[in-house]
Design a protein around this motif. Structure first.
Motif, PDB file in Angstrom:
ATOM      1  N   ILE A 103       0.841  -1.203   0.000  1.00 20.61           N
ATOM      2  CA  ILE A 103       0.000   0.000   0.000  1.00 20.61           C
ATOM      3  C   ILE A 103       0.872   1.247   0.000  1.00 20.61           C
ATOM      4  CG2 ILE A 103      -1.638   1.334   1.365  1.00 20.61           C
ATOM      5  CD1 ILE A 103      -2.900  -1.286   2.264  1.00 20.61           C
ATOM      6  N   ILE A 104       1.935   1.234   0.797  1.00 18.75           N
ATOM      7  CA  ILE A 104       2.808   2.416   0.881  1.00 18.75           C
ATOM      8  C   ILE A 104       3.469   2.691  -0.457  1.00 18.75           C
ATOM      9  CG2 ILE A 104       4.943   3.277   1.899  1.00 18.75           C
ATOM     10  CD1 ILE A 104       4.134   1.885   4.503  1.00 18.75           C
ATOM     11  N   TRP A 105       4.055   1.643  -1.086  1.00 24.88           N
ATOM     12  CA  TRP A 105       4.780   1.928  -2.327  1.00 24.88           C
ATOM     13  C   TRP A 105       3.843   2.132  -3.521  1.00 24.88           C
ATOM     14  CZ3 TRP A 105       7.545  -3.394  -1.975  1.00 24.88           C
ATOM     15  CH2 TRP A 105       6.811  -4.391  -2.619  1.00 24.88           C
ATOM     16  N   THR A 106       2.554   1.987  -3.314  1.00 27.40           N
ATOM     17  CA  THR A 106       1.588   2.360  -4.352  1.00 27.40           C
ATOM     18  C   THR A 106       1.041   3.765  -4.123  1.00 27.40           C
ATOM     19  OG1 THR A 106       0.923   0.050  -4.660  1.00 27.40           O
ATOM     20  CG2 THR A 106      -0.589   1.748  -5.457  1.00 27.40           C
ATOM     21  N   VAL A 107       0.679   4.079  -2.884  1.00 30.43           N
ATOM     22  CA  VAL A 107       0.050   5.361  -2.581  1.00 30.43           C
ATOM     23  C   VAL A 107       1.064   6.506  -2.620  1.00 30.43           C
ATOM     24  CG1 VAL A 107      -1.171   6.681  -0.806  1.00 30.43           C
ATOM     25  CG2 VAL A 107      -1.795   4.300  -1.250  1.00 30.43           C
ATOM     26  N   VAL A 108       2.234   6.290  -2.045  1.00 31.93           N
ATOM     27  CA  VAL A 108       3.224   7.382  -1.977  1.00 31.93           C
ATOM     28  C   VAL A 108       3.648   7.862  -3.366  1.00 31.93           C
ATOM     29  CG1 VAL A 108       5.562   7.987  -1.240  1.00 31.93           C
ATOM     30  CG2 VAL A 108       4.026   6.777   0.317  1.00 31.93           C
ATOM     31  N   PRO A 109       4.009   6.976  -4.320  1.00 32.22           N
ATOM     32  CA  PRO A 109       4.335   7.485  -5.661  1.00 32.22           C
ATOM     33  C   PRO A 109       3.180   8.234  -6.314  1.00 32.22           C
ATOM     34  CG  PRO A 109       5.153   5.253  -5.415  1.00 32.22           C
ATOM     35  CD  PRO A 109       4.300   5.523  -4.218  1.00 32.22           C
ATOM     36  N   VAL A 110       1.939   7.785  -6.087  1.00 33.22           N
ATOM     37  CA  VAL A 110       0.790   8.496  -6.658  1.00 33.22           C
ATOM     38  C   VAL A 110       0.700   9.900  -6.078  1.00 33.22           C
ATOM     39  CG1 VAL A 110      -1.726   8.555  -6.770  1.00 33.22           C
ATOM     40  CG2 VAL A 110      -0.515   6.408  -7.196  1.00 33.22           C
ATOM     41  N   LEU A 111       0.876  10.031  -4.778  1.00 36.61           N
ATOM     42  CA  LEU A 111       0.831  11.361  -4.152  1.00 36.61           C
ATOM     43  C   LEU A 111       1.969  12.242  -4.651  1.00 36.61           C
ATOM     44  CD1 LEU A 111      -0.058  10.380  -0.458  1.00 36.61           C
ATOM     45  CD2 LEU A 111      -1.588  11.254  -2.252  1.00 36.61           C
ATOM     46  N   VAL A 112       3.141  11.664  -4.846  1.00 32.83           N
ATOM     47  CA  VAL A 112       4.276  12.446  -5.367  1.00 32.83           C
ATOM     48  C   VAL A 112       3.972  12.949  -6.768  1.00 32.83           C
ATOM     49  CG1 VAL A 112       6.680  12.322  -6.100  1.00 32.83           C
ATOM     50  CG2 VAL A 112       5.994  11.311  -3.935  1.00 32.83           C
ATOM     51  N   LEU A 113       3.411  12.093  -7.611  1.00 33.51           N
ATOM     52  CA  LEU A 113       3.088  12.498  -8.976  1.00 33.51           C
ATOM     53  C   LEU A 113       1.993  13.567  -8.998  1.00 33.51           C
ATOM     54  CD1 LEU A 113       3.168   9.051 -10.831  1.00 33.51           C
ATOM     55  CD2 LEU A 113       4.877  10.878 -10.904  1.00 33.51           C
ATOM     56  N   VAL A 114       1.000  13.435  -8.121  1.00 34.49           N
ATOM     57  CA  VAL A 114      -0.055  14.451  -8.046  1.00 34.49           C
ATOM     58  C   VAL A 114       0.540  15.781  -7.608  1.00 34.49           C
ATOM     59  CG1 VAL A 114      -2.141  15.143  -6.817  1.00 34.49           C
ATOM     60  CG2 VAL A 114      -1.923  12.804  -7.667  1.00 34.49           C
ATOM     61  N   PHE A 115       1.452  15.743  -6.640  1.00 35.51           N
ATOM     62  CA  PHE A 115       2.095  16.976  -6.182  1.00 35.51           C
ATOM     63  C   PHE A 115       2.871  17.639  -7.309  1.00 35.51           C
ATOM     64  CE2 PHE A 115       5.856  19.071  -4.345  1.00 35.51           C
ATOM     65  CZ  PHE A 115       5.225  20.034  -3.560  1.00 35.51           C
ATOM     66  N   ILE A 116       3.625  16.842  -8.072  1.00 32.51           N
ATOM     67  CA  ILE A 116       4.381  17.395  -9.200  1.00 32.51           C
ATOM     68  C   ILE A 116       3.442  17.958 -10.265  1.00 32.51           C
ATOM     69  CG2 ILE A 116       5.916  16.779 -11.118  1.00 32.51           C
ATOM     70  CD1 ILE A 116       7.272  14.781  -9.282  1.00 32.51           C
ATOM     71  N   SER A 117       2.326  17.267 -10.502  1.00 35.30           N
ATOM     72  CA  SER A 117       1.413  17.703 -11.561  1.00 35.30           C
ATOM     73  C   SER A 117       0.809  19.070 -11.275  1.00 35.30           C
ATOM     74  CB  SER A 117       0.300  16.674 -11.744  1.00 35.30           C
ATOM     75  OG  SER A 117      -0.575  16.666 -10.635  1.00 35.30           O
ATOM     76  N   LEU A 118       0.627  19.419 -10.004  1.00 38.13           N
ATOM     77  CA  LEU A 118       0.064  20.728  -9.679  1.00 38.13           C
ATOM     78  C   LEU A 118       0.925  21.848 -10.243  1.00 38.13           C
ATOM     79  CD1 LEU A 118      -1.014  20.101  -5.966  1.00 38.13           C
ATOM     80  CD2 LEU A 118      -2.445  19.991  -8.027  1.00 38.13           C
ATOM     81  N   PHE A 119       2.231  21.711 -10.093  1.00 37.25           N
ATOM     82  CA  PHE A 119       3.154  22.733 -10.590  1.00 37.25           C
ATOM     83  C   PHE A 119       3.389  22.576 -12.099  1.00 37.25           C
ATOM     84  CE2 PHE A 119       4.003  21.998  -6.133  1.00 37.25           C
ATOM     85  CZ  PHE A 119       4.062  23.283  -5.622  1.00 37.25           C
ATOM     86  N   SER A 120       3.368  21.338 -12.572  1.00 36.32           N
ATOM     87  CA  SER A 120       3.578  21.100 -13.999  1.00 36.32           C
ATOM     88  C   SER A 120       2.435  21.692 -14.818  1.00 36.32           C
ATOM     89  CB  SER A 120       3.706  19.606 -14.260  1.00 36.32           C
ATOM     90  OG  SER A 120       3.819  19.342 -15.640  1.00 36.32           O
ATOM     91  N   PHE A 121       1.185  21.457 -14.408  1.00 35.56           N
ATOM     92  CA  PHE A 121       0.042  21.997 -15.150  1.00 35.56           C
ATOM     93  C   PHE A 121       0.021  23.520 -15.105  1.00 35.56           C
ATOM     94  CE2 PHE A 121      -2.433  17.836 -14.346  1.00 35.56           C
ATOM     95  CZ  PHE A 121      -1.886  17.293 -15.493  1.00 35.56           C
ATOM     96  N   ARG A 122       0.422  24.068 -13.963  1.00 28.74           N
ATOM     97  CA  ARG A 122       0.474  25.532 -13.861  1.00 28.74           C
ATOM     98  C   ARG A 122       1.438  26.116 -14.893  1.00 28.74           C
ATOM     99  NH1 ARG A 122       3.884  28.918 -10.931  1.00 28.74           N
ATOM    100  NH2 ARG A 122       2.995  30.959 -10.414  1.00 28.74           N
TER     101      ARG A 122
END
Length: 332
Positions: A103-122
């Protein structure tokens, strides 16, 4: 004794190498603007607001995340190598999975990618949210050169080729600009929004200008759009970044950013004008008269009404009449 001398030698070599690195640090800091820096480690210095945002995204968001992930993975590898090797762990554990870890190694990468996408889309939205352009340049990629046209200023298409190596010295250019300098560069005014309409005449090319953060494909039969606003004067160099044929490496991009007065003089030298006459202004009105609707006939030096050039006259359809057409001077 021999081992001690060898250790001292290694220590001395390491110290000398470290001193050499620190001595070379000021050289690394002297980055060249608008062109590659020999031995450079980072991105080219930013010369436009979009590239400043790209630097922030890379340096503040991506690099810390990548560094943390790299160190984490390295630490896990070292821990597994030394903790679970055959010598320290002769009896291996027998289990198939761990639900919590999965669960950790699935959820944490998803959260990291979502965090990066916020700045990438901006940043992506900033590239697509172009302000009202001050200058429009049509860029056409050819095998193997670039063609530029300024439709709003009346500058016809001209071809930009690479400056041959043998002509660099004649033009007062350093050899480091070989395959970067162009004989007919694009010229734009500083501090103005420049819209690029990018296409190609044969195969796919790509407009890449690192200092402005540009990289847009030039596709035959399609017009792609991008923009930049240079924040300083100077010459900036880029290249085609899409493999397009045998001379792909010989079609550089050069953009000269100049003052508004120098841009106006350059446009005039190309037979254009930075303030093309409108239909009302062609009738002799100033900007204030056009706004007030009091335009009149152009007046020559001797005070007589002058003829209106046909190319600048706005024709308006009128109802057919049986009366003969009056002379132009009488019609006015």
């Amino acid at each position: 004794m021999g081992m001690g001398m060898r250790a001292k030698g290694l220590l001395g070599g390491a110290t000398a190498s470290a001193l050499a690195v620190f001595a070379a640090a000021p050289t690394w800091a002297q980055e060249l603007v608008g062109q590659p820096t020999p031995g450079g480690l980072g991105l080219q210095p930013a010369a436009s607001p979009l590239k400043v945002e790209a630097h922030m995204f890379h340096d503040v968001i991506l690099m810390p995340i990548i560094t943390i992930i790299t160190l984490l993975v390295l630490g896990l590898l070292l821990w597994i190598v030394f903790r679970y090797n055959k010598r320290t762990n002769p009896t291996p554990a027998r289990w198939s999975h761990n639900t919590v870890i999965e669960i950790i190694w699935t959820v944490v990468p998803v959260l990291v990618l979502v965090f990066i996408s916020l700045f990438s889309f901006r940043l992506l939205f900033a590239y697509h949210d172009m302000p009202d352009p001050d200058v429009t340049v049509k860029v056409t990629g050819n095998q193997w050169n670039w063609a530029y046209e300024y439709p709003d200023q009346g500058v016809a298409e001209y071809i930009s080729n690479m400056v041959p190596e043998t002509e660099l010295a004649e033009r007062g250019l350093p050899h480091s600009l070989y395959r970067l300098a162009a004989d007919e560069p694009m010229v734009v005014p500083v501090g103005k929004t420049v819209r690029l309409l990018i296409t190609a005449s044969d195969v796919i090319h790509a407009v890449a200008m690192p200092a402005f953060g540009l990289k847009t494909d030039a596709v035959p039969g399609r017009v792609n759009e991008t923009w930049f606003r240079a924040d300083r004067v100077g010459s900036f160099y880029g290249q085609c970044s899409e493999l397009c044929g045998v001379d792909h490496a010989f079609m550089p991009l050069q953009i000269n950013v100049v003052t508004e007065a120098e841009f106006a003089a350059w446009v005039a030298s190309k037979g254009g004008s930075v303030t093309p006459a409108t239909a009302e202004q062609a009738l002799g009105g100033t900007a204030a008269q056009v706004a007030a609707g009091t335009t009149g006939a152009p007046v020559l030096a001797d005070g007589q009404a002058g003829a209106i050039p046909t190319a600048q006259t706005a024709t308006t359809p009128t109802a057919p009449s049986s009366a003969p057409a009056a002379p132009a001077a009488e019609a006015r």
